[in-house]
Scaffold this motif. Structure first.
Motif, short mmCIF file in Angstrom:
data_model
loop_
_atom_site.label_atom_id
_atom_site.label_comp_id
_atom_site.label_asym_id
_atom_site.label_seq_id
_atom_site.Cartn_x
_atom_site.Cartn_y
_atom_site.Cartn_z
N LEU A 50 -0.92 -9.24 2.89
CA LEU A 50 0.35 -8.82 2.30
C LEU A 50 0.19 -8.47 0.82
CD1 LEU A 50 2.86 -11.39 3.87
CD2 LEU A 50 2.58 -8.97 4.45
N GLY A 51 -0.52 -9.31 0.07
CA GLY A 51 -0.64 -9.10 -1.37
C GLY A 51 -1.42 -7.87 -1.74
N VAL A 52 -2.58 -7.68 -1.12
CA VAL A 52 -3.40 -6.51 -1.42
C VAL A 52 -2.70 -5.24 -0.96
CG1 VAL A 52 -5.59 -5.34 -0.95
CG2 VAL A 52 -5.56 -7.79 -1.41
N GLY A 53 -2.11 -5.28 0.24
CA GLY A 53 -1.43 -4.09 0.75
C GLY A 53 -0.27 -3.65 -0.12
N THR A 54 0.60 -4.60 -0.46
CA THR A 54 1.75 -4.24 -1.30
C THR A 54 1.32 -3.92 -2.73
OG1 THR A 54 2.11 -6.62 -1.71
CG2 THR A 54 3.39 -5.57 0.05
N GLY A 55 0.24 -4.57 -3.22
CA GLY A 55 -0.23 -4.26 -4.57
C GLY A 55 -0.79 -2.86 -4.68
N VAL A 56 -1.58 -2.44 -3.69
CA VAL A 56 -2.11 -1.07 -3.68
C VAL A 56 -0.97 -0.07 -3.54
CG1 VAL A 56 -3.54 0.55 -2.38
CG2 VAL A 56 -4.36 -1.78 -2.81
N LEU A 57 -0.02 -0.37 -2.66
CA LEU A 57 1.12 0.52 -2.46
C LEU A 57 1.93 0.68 -3.74
CD1 LEU A 57 2.75 2.17 -0.35
CD2 LEU A 57 4.10 0.10 0.05
N ALA A 58 2.16 -0.41 -4.45
CA ALA A 58 2.94 -0.35 -5.69
C ALA A 58 2.21 0.44 -6.77
CB ALA A 58 3.24 -1.77 -6.18
N ALA A 59 0.87 0.34 -6.81
CA ALA A 59 0.12 1.06 -7.83
C ALA A 59 0.02 2.55 -7.51
CB ALA A 59 -1.28 0.45 -7.95
N VAL A 60 -0.21 2.87 -6.24
CA VAL A 60 -0.36 4.28 -5.87
C VAL A 60 0.97 5.02 -5.97
CG1 VAL A 60 -0.97 5.82 -3.97
CG2 VAL A 60 -2.37 3.80 -4.43
N ARG A 61 2.05 4.35 -5.58
CA ARG A 61 3.38 4.97 -5.60
C ARG A 61 4.21 4.43 -6.76
NH1 ARG A 61 4.49 7.86 -1.11
NH2 ARG A 61 3.01 7.67 0.64
N ARG A 62 3.62 4.45 -7.92
CA ARG A 62 4.29 3.91 -9.10
C ARG A 62 5.56 4.71 -9.42
NH1 ARG A 62 1.47 3.05 -15.07
NH2 ARG A 62 3.14 1.74 -15.94
N GLY A 63 6.64 3.97 -9.72
CA GLY A 63 7.91 4.60 -10.06
C GLY A 63 8.73 5.05 -8.88
N THR A 100 -3.26 -7.43 -8.06
CA THR A 100 -3.85 -6.22 -7.47
C THR A 100 -3.21 -4.97 -8.07
OG1 THR A 100 -4.24 -7.40 -5.39
CG2 THR A 100 -4.30 -5.00 -5.31
N ARG A 101 -1.91 -4.98 -8.21
CA ARG A 101 -1.22 -3.83 -8.80
C ARG A 101 -1.71 -3.57 -10.22
NH1 ARG A 101 2.89 -3.47 -12.34
NH2 ARG A 101 4.17 -1.56 -12.33
N SER A 102 -1.82 -4.63 -11.02
CA SER A 102 -2.27 -4.46 -12.41
C SER A 102 -3.70 -3.92 -12.47
CB SER A 102 -2.18 -5.81 -13.14
OG SER A 102 -2.68 -5.71 -14.45
N ALA A 103 -4.60 -4.49 -11.64
CA ALA A 103 -5.98 -4.02 -11.64
C ALA A 103 -6.09 -2.59 -11.12
CB ALA A 103 -6.84 -4.96 -10.80
N MET A 104 -5.32 -2.26 -10.11
CA MET A 104 -5.35 -0.90 -9.56
C MET A 104 -4.85 0.12 -10.57
SD MET A 104 -6.55 -0.46 -6.45
CE MET A 104 -5.71 1.05 -5.95
N LEU A 105 -3.80 -0.21 -11.32
CA LEU A 105 -3.29 0.72 -12.33
C LEU A 105 -4.35 0.99 -13.40
CD1 LEU A 105 0.40 -0.53 -12.80
CD2 LEU A 105 -0.38 1.58 -11.68
N ASP A 106 -5.08 -0.05 -13.80
CA ASP A 106 -6.14 0.15 -14.79
C ASP A 106 -7.26 1.03 -14.24
OD1 ASP A 106 -4.80 -1.40 -16.61
OD2 ASP A 106 -5.89 -3.25 -16.10
N ASN A 107 -7.64 0.79 -13.00
CA ASN A 107 -8.75 1.55 -12.43
C ASN A 107 -8.37 2.98 -12.05
OD1 ASN A 107 -11.02 -0.36 -12.37
ND2 ASN A 107 -9.77 -1.54 -10.95
N LEU A 108 -7.12 3.20 -11.65
CA LEU A 108 -6.69 4.55 -11.30
C LEU A 108 -6.69 5.50 -12.50
CD1 LEU A 108 -3.79 3.83 -8.78
CD2 LEU A 108 -6.01 4.86 -8.28
#
Length: 318
Positions: free
Chosen positions: A112-125, A200-208
């Motif tokens: 749940l955490g990784v899935g929603t974190g990636v989703l939140a980072a990829v679809r920001r806003g 996950t969201r925070s790390a994904m935003l930095d890496n993206l």
């Protein structure tokens, strides 16, 4: 790599020894006398002296500590003052329940955490990010005991979808075992899922927004490859850290969930030992908890070296 492993193993052993000292002294710092609790109404000086002599409570702390260490190395954690059973047998009965509960909670929380974190980072806003943030806020804000009671009321008592309490061993009936553990695992994993989602969201935003991701996109790689192979892989260090630390916490912190759902696990045994001033059981459970933390942290260090070779190189250089 060998030097890195030896160094981490030495640090883990030293930490375990220091934790053993803290456990031994901390248990004896608790108020109350186990001899008084064990004697019951027959609290004559002779009875108290016999109890202290039988369990070694009349000896010096140094002698008691040496006996504790020498027996623990051999796997003998003593005998419960209250029940007369060996602490090892009590742990062998209670610990698998808590480990299974914690592992299921970790799996649910990670998915749940990784899935929603990636989703939140990829679809920001977008609404997807708002929904993921709302889920994280809910998981962090709602107490486990309240969520557990609500789940029992509506999902167990009202609808009968899940058992309200009890436990069935895995080897006895795997289906019934999972049926009893799914609901408490979901309740226990909600808070951890929220933490993993935010990290996950925070790390994904930095890496993206990093150069290597922009380069991968410029090469024309598919978005799924860019996100999964490049951005997510480099975000896993944060996820591994959170999951590793929280797994040890779940093993020792599932007390409330086990009490609510009536699971005969590690947490219930710890609470009973605290109230009964059962020194051997308290020493055993706290020592196992400390060893679990240290072992999991050692495993996390190894995963670091596999995910990010720079960690392994840094360890060899040291």
């Amino acid at each position: 790599m060998r030097h890195y492993l030896i160094e981490r193993a030495w640090h883990s052993l030293l930490t375990l020894f220091l934790a053993t000292v803290v456990v031994f002294l901390g248990v004896r710092a608790l108020p109350g006398d186990p001899a008084l609790a064990l004697a019951g109404e027959d609290r004559t000086p002779e009875a108290l002296a016999a109890i202290r002599s039988e369990y070694g409570l009349d000896q010096s702390l140094l002698v008691q500590f040496w006996r504790f260490i020498s027996h623990a190395v051999e796997g003998d954690l003593g005998i419960s003052i209250r029940t007369g059973a060996t602490v090892r047998s009590m742990l062998e009965t209670a610990l698998p329940v808590t480990i299974e509960l914690a592992v299921l909670a970790i799996v649910i929380a990670t998915v749940l955490g990784v899935g929603t974190g990636v989703l939140a980072a990829v679809r920001r806003g977008r609404p997807s990010e708002w929904a993921a943030n709302a889920f994280a806020l809910l998981g962090l804000s709602v107490p486990h005991f309240w969520l557990g009671l609500i789940a029992i009321l509506y999902l167990a008592v009202a609808t009968g979808l899940f058992p309200a309490s009890g436990f069935v061993p895995l080897l006895e009936d795997p289906v019934a075992n999972l049926h009893h553990l799914v609901l408490p695992s979901v309740i226990l994993g909600t808070g951890l899922a929220a933490i993993i989602m935010r990290q996950t969201r925070s790390a994904m935003l930095d890496n993206l927004s990093a150069d290597f991701v922009r380069t991968a996109r410029a090469k024309g790689l598919p978005p799924r490859t860019v996100i999964g192979r490049h951005a997510l892989r480099n975000s896993l260090l944060v996820v591994v850290t959170v999951v590793g630390l929280q797994l040890g916490g779940l093993i020792s912190g599932a007390v409330v969930t086990e009490q609510i759902f009536g699971l005969p696990g590690f947490g219930k045994m710890t609470i009973d030992a605290v109230f009964q001033r059962d020194y051997p059981v308290l020493q055993g459970v706290t020592l196992v908890t400390a060893a679990a933390y240290i072992g999991i942290n050692f495993a996390v260090d190894l995963l670091y070296s596999l995910i990010d070779p720079r960690v392994r190189v840094g360890g060899d250089a040291a």
